[in-house]
Scaffold this motif. Structure first.
Motif, PDB file in Angstrom:
ATOM      1  N   MET A 121       7.014  37.847  16.561  1.00 48.40           N
ATOM      2  CA  MET A 121       7.982  36.778  16.810  1.00 48.40           C
ATOM      3  C   MET A 121       7.309  35.430  16.595  1.00 48.40           C
ATOM      4  SD  MET A 121       9.967  38.120  20.176  1.00 48.40           S
ATOM      5  CE  MET A 121      10.668  39.767  20.250  1.00 48.40           C
ATOM      6  N   GLU A 125       5.431  26.878  19.733  1.00 47.78           N
ATOM      7  CA  GLU A 125       5.815  26.520  21.088  1.00 47.78           C
ATOM      8  C   GLU A 125       6.985  25.548  21.059  1.00 47.78           C
ATOM      9  OE1 GLU A 125       2.142  26.996  24.057  1.00 47.78           O
ATOM     10  OE2 GLU A 125       1.957  25.300  22.689  1.00 47.78           O
ATOM     11  N   GLY A 126       7.856  25.690  22.052  1.00 46.45           N
ATOM     12  CA  GLY A 126       8.966  24.764  22.176  1.00 46.45           C
ATOM     13  C   GLY A 126       8.721  23.800  23.322  1.00 46.45           C
ATOM     14  N   ASP A 128      10.731  21.542  26.414  1.00 42.38           N
ATOM     15  CA  ASP A 128      11.895  21.083  27.188  1.00 42.38           C
ATOM     16  C   ASP A 128      11.518  19.765  27.841  1.00 42.38           C
ATOM     17  OD1 ASP A 128      13.665  23.031  26.687  1.00 42.38           O
ATOM     18  OD2 ASP A 128      13.579  23.982  28.666  1.00 42.38           O
TER      19      ASP A 128
ATOM     20  N   ARG B  36      17.388  29.124  25.119  1.00 41.84           N
ATOM     21  CA  ARG B  36      16.150  28.575  24.552  1.00 41.84           C
ATOM     22  C   ARG B  36      15.356  27.829  25.616  1.00 41.84           C
ATOM     23  NH1 ARG B  36      14.390  30.739  19.833  1.00 41.84           N
ATOM     24  NH2 ARG B  36      13.403  28.809  19.136  1.00 41.84           N
ATOM     25  N   LYS B  37      15.629  28.128  26.880  1.00 37.41           N
ATOM     26  CA  LYS B  37      14.865  27.506  27.955  1.00 37.41           C
ATOM     27  C   LYS B  37      13.396  27.869  27.776  1.00 37.41           C
ATOM     28  CE  LYS B  37      15.041  27.188  32.943  1.00 37.41           C
ATOM     29  NZ  LYS B  37      14.894  25.735  33.052  1.00 37.41           N
ATOM     30  N   ILE B  38      12.547  26.882  28.064  1.00 37.58           N
ATOM     31  CA  ILE B  38      11.123  27.046  27.768  1.00 37.58           C
ATOM     32  C   ILE B  38      10.374  27.528  29.005  1.00 37.58           C
ATOM     33  CG2 ILE B  38       9.023  25.777  27.175  1.00 37.58           C
ATOM     34  CD1 ILE B  38      10.931  26.248  24.836  1.00 37.58           C
ATOM     35  N   VAL B 252       8.013  20.415  29.353  1.00 36.08           N
ATOM     36  CA  VAL B 252       7.531  21.784  29.569  1.00 36.08           C
ATOM     37  C   VAL B 252       7.250  22.345  28.189  1.00 36.08           C
ATOM     38  CG1 VAL B 252       7.937  23.927  30.771  1.00 36.08           C
ATOM     39  CG2 VAL B 252       9.371  21.963  31.263  1.00 36.08           C
ATOM     40  N   VAL B 253       6.062  22.868  27.993  1.00 34.39           N
ATOM     41  CA  VAL B 253       5.691  23.394  26.693  1.00 34.39           C
ATOM     42  C   VAL B 253       5.463  24.890  26.826  1.00 34.39           C
ATOM     43  CG1 VAL B 253       4.039  23.243  24.810  1.00 34.39           C
ATOM     44  CG2 VAL B 253       4.586  21.211  26.170  1.00 34.39           C
ATOM     45  N   GLY B 254       6.111  25.642  25.976  1.00 32.83           N
ATOM     46  CA  GLY B 254       5.925  27.085  26.041  1.00 32.83           C
ATOM     47  C   GLY B 254       6.854  27.787  25.085  1.00 32.83           C
ATOM     48  N   TYR B 255       7.194  29.020  25.437  1.00 38.38           N
ATOM     49  CA  TYR B 255       8.017  29.811  24.530  1.00 38.38           C
ATOM     50  C   TYR B 255       9.437  29.909  25.054  1.00 38.38           C
ATOM     51  CZ  TYR B 255       3.661  31.002  22.333  1.00 38.38           C
ATOM     52  OH  TYR B 255       2.469  30.914  21.699  1.00 38.38           O
ATOM     53  N   PRO B 259      13.634  34.533  21.641  1.00 39.74           N
ATOM     54  CA  PRO B 259      13.397  35.937  21.980  1.00 39.74           C
ATOM     55  C   PRO B 259      12.067  36.178  22.696  1.00 39.74           C
ATOM     56  CG  PRO B 259      12.643  35.531  19.757  1.00 39.74           C
ATOM     57  CD  PRO B 259      13.070  34.194  20.316  1.00 39.74           C
ATOM     58  N   VAL B 260      11.107  35.228  22.564  1.00 37.79           N
ATOM     59  CA  VAL B 260       9.720  35.581  22.922  1.00 37.79           C
ATOM     60  C   VAL B 260       9.596  35.929  24.394  1.00 37.79           C
ATOM     61  CG1 VAL B 260       7.364  34.718  23.054  1.00 37.79           C
ATOM     62  CG2 VAL B 260       8.761  34.204  21.059  1.00 37.79           C
TER      63      VAL B 260
END
Lengths: 353, 538, 275
Positions: A121, A125-126, A128, B36-38, B252-255, B259-260
């Motif tokens: 996948m 990184e995203g 918010d 798509r919440k991180i 907030v940085v992450g996935y 789907p991850v």
């Protein structure tokens, strides 16, 4: 320097810290270190090498296949290993093979899904953006207005008698429910009375636990210990509760080793002494008797009692000596109680003294 | 006249089903909001999930067990495969537990899954709380969620204890005897609480049924409700994150969940479940067939509660002899009262620690970047002291086993632990604080001068220096990103008075920030790296 | 609560509410009473009762050999004629059973003084032990080495388990895993102890263990206990590895170290960046 996202630049920690709230003792440094922003994205081998990518894909679906095999294995084991023979080895087999199958079924899914996420996948990184937890000023103002309006329309603050009697009623109404819980225990019994007496009475024979056979004084040789219940215990309607109070430990010491206090010299019979087995700390059975040291040890909290000195506490959290049961023998030579214990047995309670 | 109702563009079964559901539930809004919440990635952020997942496993396995278990203390005779209990009288509770173990296929496996999952549940909550504590994740706005989480810890222990007692075997029965003794030692109300709880004298015939109701109805409902609130707050607050390049208090940085994160967290559920099943497959837990039925007369050496009640049992063991007095014609069992007060105080302090620390620091800002434990030396030291205190009580609960396994006298073990209960936390506090400060200094030197490369060069003047390998700016940021604090100053209140309370608070605050090291400034970093460049030029 | 009345068949066990009025109880009582009247005198005189003194089978040569072994290995603590000294108790009247237990399990001769003589590799060979036992038994009547039905493992395991819980488990743990006593002493684990040694321990009360004479636990009941201990050794836990039968402490430690340890390890893997 890939400051790839514009969101990063607006909110470095200090000095333009935009968090809500009073900083209290927190200070904002004029020259705080500057956040360098996001490092460049480092592609994975699976992104660069199609072969590795396919290999990861294979690993994932193989794991899912293993999971399916595990589930089938577990079902097959359920059928293949019956336990109805009553043989414990069969129980072991059944437990183990069903367990192994189920574990593979679960771990296959879990490890497969995680590997899928990690290797295949997107690993970009995203971000918010956070917002203050409290509502906006406008929302808060509206909330206050709603409350004020409700107060106005109901007169909650104005009609104090209505308000106060309502509060009183709300306090009072659970009371009947509290009272109902008195019914958890029998109504016609006083726990203090029930805790203060045991089955023991004058002339009641000491018998062996669990056989209920009476004990002759001559049976109790030096160095031996008998676990004792009162005669007729098994006929008592609440057998376990009576046993919980009346269980006694019987041992024989050299009479010269005993140091009875005045008035208690006759409670032993030729060096044979009987003590309550229920610890005066929190009520575990104090049953570990050392025949050379004459110490009793409680296995729960390590309280120790010295039988040569009327079971006084020599170590551990207990406070009171174990109550002694005065004993003698009857006409046939069997050990009997002289009376009930002279004090309540077992753990202390408020109304005890 | 009809207007065209907008439909989802996707066709096929999935599209149709999605459309069907959305038109009745408005679920697309939920997907839009949360899809798509991180969620930031760090291993320690998964500990709470371990607790959640083991609770799910507990619910699943427990439901299976309820279909077979009989919560009754009615006298029965066992006739089954375990020969050493054949023909022995026991309660229906133990009898049915033995039947589940030996006569229901897979029953023993499910029983062991349930019990191992229960131990893991409480342990995972404990480790999760330690992570929250030492990283300062409980600070505003998450103080209340700490209190809720701690309540869950207490509820989990209650769930564990009630479940431990259900089989009505010798081990758990003596556990109940201890509880009975503790309750009786409570002044004024103890006798009656015990009398009502057991429905008469101990052991009675009611307690298993009553604990069962608590265990499968009331407590699980409370646990579920508190988990729901706990998770709602996690969503409202968004997850904390460790300092890192690009990460700020405002992001907030992450996935993304889809789907991850769904794959990772969903997969992790199966992993946790799988590990529990492996434990249950290969390792016996709570062999009630060896313990036999409860009877107030026998007892086994090594009678201990499950690990999470150990600290309370250990505290009972650490009280010296003769702490009981008769006063006003009433029995004051301080050998019970004192442990209860100490445990109660410990629990209350832990439960409200976020509010206490917030008051001392006066900090009312939101915190979303986690502290590195070393950067809050005093808090970390307090935590180490608390962990030591708990660990000593915990060790005391196995004092007899420590004694036999390490060839000590049981009395010696108790005496050492009594001393450690008082000295241990003090030592742990000062040691931890010094270590934290030393680590801060190391970080500072690393950030300014980089790693020691081990390469020695001779300068033109004949001087030897070791070449330092500077950190890149991303690595350095992890070290230098920290907040600066100073103690609260005594200030007059609105009426111009300096109250005792304010003085007290100021002195606490001075203590809390004692020995702190000021964070680096950008100028210092720049100067050092400039210096390094010059040095590296040789 | 089953009764342990003489014929210990399952049908004879009655509901606890029925009480101990089993018709055979009186018979058993009389039988036991009559059979053991001879032991009463000895009991009052505080000698270990009831086990008949078995010196007849020992030849004089064995006794002489045994005395030599005694003088070489034991006399320094127990005195020249086994009358005891400041360092060791008198062995007059302890019987062959005590010798077979103490020497046969390696507890004696003691290597070093301590709170308790630990089990260790056996120091003397079987002949020497037999000779020594014959010698000590020749000094005064005492419990003999058990044989035949006494150490049979065909007794009633259920009765044995119940008797074990009441009389033994408080020190030795319900599964025979052992436990702590005061001041560094301990009740040893029972795994691997032979039926003979278990029987001998019960009748002689080695070190701080109480004596369980035949009036307290009948020979049949002792055999039941041995049967139980044999059963749990021959039937490993159906649930899997038993973690040394130490109960919740070992379970808790295992869970923290291996259970939670494994899960934290996996969590680290899950959140580690893929290369």
């Amino acid at each position: 320097m890939a400051k790839s996202d514009s969101a990063v630049e607006h909110a470095t920690d200090a000095p333009d810290d935009v968090r809500p709230g009073d900083p209290g003792t927190g200070i904002v440094l004029a020259d705080a270190p500057v956040n360098p922003g996001f490092p460049p994205h480092r592609p994975r081998v699976t992104d660069q090498d199609p072969k590795k990518n396919r290999s990861a894909e294979r690993t994932v679906f193989t794991l899912f296949y293993i999971s399916i095999a595990g589930s089938i294995w577990a079902v097959a084991s359920y059928l293949a290993f019956p336990i109805e023979s009553g043989n414990l080895a069969d129980v072991r087999m059944s437990t183990m093979y069903i367990g192994i199958g189920s574990a593979f079924a679960l771990l296959g899914i879990g490890i497969g899904a995680v590997h899928w996420a990690k290797a295949l996948m997107s690993d970009k990184e995203g971000i918010d953006i956070r917002h203050p937890i409290h509502g906006s000023d406008e929302t808060r103002q509206t909330a206050i207005e709603i409350f004020e309006q409700a107060n106005e329309e109901s007169g909650f603050g104005r009609r104090t008698l209505i308000r106060n009697t309502l509060i009183g009623a709300l306090v009072a109404f659970p009371l009947p429910a509290v009272v109902l819980f008195r019914g958890l225990a029998p109504q016609n019994q006083d726990p203090v009375v029930a805790l203060s007496h045991t089955m023991w009475k004058q002339g009641l024979r000491l018998t062996k636990d669990p056989s209920g056979l009476p004990i002759k004084a001559s049976d109790v040789t030096l160095g031996s210990v008998f676990h004792v219940i009162p005669d007729g215990l098994y006929d008592a309607p609440d057998m376990l509760e009576e046993k919980g109070k009346a269980a006694v430990l019987l041992m024989r010491l050299d009479p010269g080793d005993l140091h009875p206090s005045p008035g208690r010299e006759s409670w032993a019979y030729n060096g044979i002494v009987a003590y309550s087995k229920i610890c005066t700390h929190v009520g575990c059975p104090v049953a570990l008797y050392e025949q050379n040291t004459h110490h009793l040890l409680c296995p729960c909290h390590q309280s120790q009692f010295d039988i040569t000195h009327e079971a006084e506490v020599i170590f551990g959290p207990a406070s009171r000596p174990l109550p002694q049961l005065p004993i003698t023998i009857d006409a046939e030579g069997y050990l009997v109680a002289q009376s009930d214990f002279h004090e309540p047995v077992g753990p202390s309670f408020w109304e005890r003294s | 006249m009809t207007t065209e109702i907008p439909r989802l563009q996707r066709t096929g079964f999935t599209g149709a089903a999605a459309n069907y559901i959305d038109e009745r539930t408005s679920i697309s809004a939920v997907v839009k909001e949360f899809g798509r919440k991180i969620f930031p990635d760090h291993w320690s952020f998964l500990l709470g999930e371990v607790a959640l997942y083991s609770f799910v496993v507990i619910l699943l396995s427990g439901t299976f067990l309820t279909f077979f278990f009989q919560a009754s203390m009615t006298d029965t005779v066992y006739n089954g495969p375990w020969v050493p209990l054949d023909g022995i009288h026991m309660s229906a509770a133990l009898n049915s537990t033995l039947q589940i173990s030996f006569e229901v296929r897979g029953g023993l496996l499910v029983r062991q899954i349930h019990h191992w999952a229960a131990l893991l549940f409480v342990a995972a909550i404990g480790l999760h709380m330690l992570r929250i504590f030492f990283t300062g994740a409980f600070r505003k706005p998450r103080e209340l969620n700490w209190v809720i989480g701690f309540t869950l810890f207490i509820l989990a222990m209650a769930e564990g204890f009630t479940g431990y007692s259900l089989p009505d075997d010798l081990l758990s029965g003596n556990g109940l005897a201890i509880i009975n003794g503790m309750i009786k030692g409570v002044p004024l109300v103890g006798t009656w609480i015990s009398y009502l709880l057991f429905g008469g004298l101990f052991p009675g015939t009611a307690i298993v049924g009553r604990l069962y109701t608590l265990h499968i109805l009331l407590l699980p409902a409370l646990v579920l409700a508190f988990i729901a609130i706990h998770l709602v707050f996690v969503v409202v607050h968004k997850h904390t994150q460790f300092a890192g390049p690009g990460r700020t208090q405002g992001n907030v940085v992450g996935y993304p969940i889809l789907p991850v994160y769904a794959a990772k967290a969903g997969g992790f559920f199966f992993i946790v479940f799988g590990v529990i099943v492996l434990l249950a497959t290969f390792f016996t837990i709570n062999p009630v067939w060896l313990y036999g039925p409860f009877d107030p007369s026998p007892i086994s050496a090594g009678t201990q509660p499950d690990w999470y009640i150990g600290f309370a049992d250990g505290m009972l063991r650490l009280i010296p002899p003769h702490w009981e007095f008769v006063w006003l014609n009433r029995t004051w069992s301080f050998n019970i009262i004192v442990p209860i007060l100490i445990l109660g105080l410990f629990i209350v302090i832990v439960m409200f620690y976020p509010l206490i620390e917030g008051w001392i620091t006066g900090d009312k800002r939101e915190h979303h970047i986690l502290d590195r434990p070393r950067n809050q030396a005093t808090r970390t030291a307090i935590g180490a002291a608390g962990v030591t205190f708990y660990a000593v009580m915990w060790a005391a609960a196995s004092g007899d086993i420590i004694a036999t396994h390490f060839k000590f006298a049981v009395e010696g073990v108790t005496h050492v632990l009594q001393i450690l209960l008082i000295l241990g936390p003090v030592i742990a506090y000062f040691l931890t604080k010094r270590i934290c400060i030393a680590l801060q200094k190391k970080d500072r030197s690393l950030a300014l001068h980089g790693y020691e490369s081990g390469r020695i060069v001779r300068l033109a003047g004949g001087e030897y220096v070791e070449v330092h390998q500077p950190l890149d700016e991303y690595e350095r940021w992890r070290l230098v990103s920290q907040e600066a604090d100073k103690p609260v100053i005594v200030r007059p209140d609105s009426r111009g008075r300096i109250t005792g309370g304010r003085r007290f608070r100021a002195s606490l605050s001075r203590w809390f920030f004692d020995d702190r090291i000021e964070p680096l400034s950008q100028a210092e970093i720049d100067a050092a790296s400039h210096h390094g460049e010059l040095e590296g030029g040789h | 609560m089953p009764k342990l009345n003489a014929p210990s068949t399952k049908t004879a066990r009655k509901n606890r509410k029925v009480g101990r009025r089993h018709p055979l109880a009186t018979v058993a009582l009389i039988a036991i009473g009559l059979g053991l009247t001879g032991g009463v005198y000895a009991a009052v005189n505080a000698a270990p009762a009831t086990a008949s003194a078995d010196t007849t089978s020992a030849s004089q040569q064995q006794i002489t050999e045994g005395q030599k072994v005694f003088e070489a290995n034991c006399a320094s603590c127990h005195g020249l004629n086994a009358v005891g000294s400041a360092n060791g108790p008198s062995l007059i009247g302890v019987g062959a059973a005590a010798v077979d237990f103490q020497v046969g399990t390696g507890r004696m001769p003691m290597a070093a003084s301590g709170p308790q003589a630990p089990q260790k590799p056996v120091q003397l060979n079987d002949t020497q032990i037999a000779d020594l036992a014959a010698y000590v038994a020749s000094l005064a009547p005492g419990p003999a080495i058990p044989t035949g039905p006494q150490i049979s493992t065909n007794g009633d395991a259920a009765q044995g388990a119940e008797l074990f819980r009441i009389n033994c488990a408080m020190c030795h743990n319900v599964a025979g895993a052992g436990g702590a006593l005061t001041e560094g002493k301990y009740a040893p684990p029972l795994a691997g102890v032979t039926p003979t040694h278990i029987y001998e321990a019960m009748i002689t009360g080695p070190q701080n263990m109480p004596v369980f004479n035949d009036l307290n636990l009948t020979p049949a009941q002792k055999s039941d206990i041995i049967t139980y201990l044999t059963y749990i050794q021959q039937n490993p836990s159906p649930g899997g590895y038993a973690l040394e039968d130490l109960g919740p402490v070992s379970e808790g430690l295992f869970l923290w170290i291996f259970g939670l340890g494994a899960i934290v390890g996996l969590a680290v893997w899950i959140t580690a960046k893929s290369n």
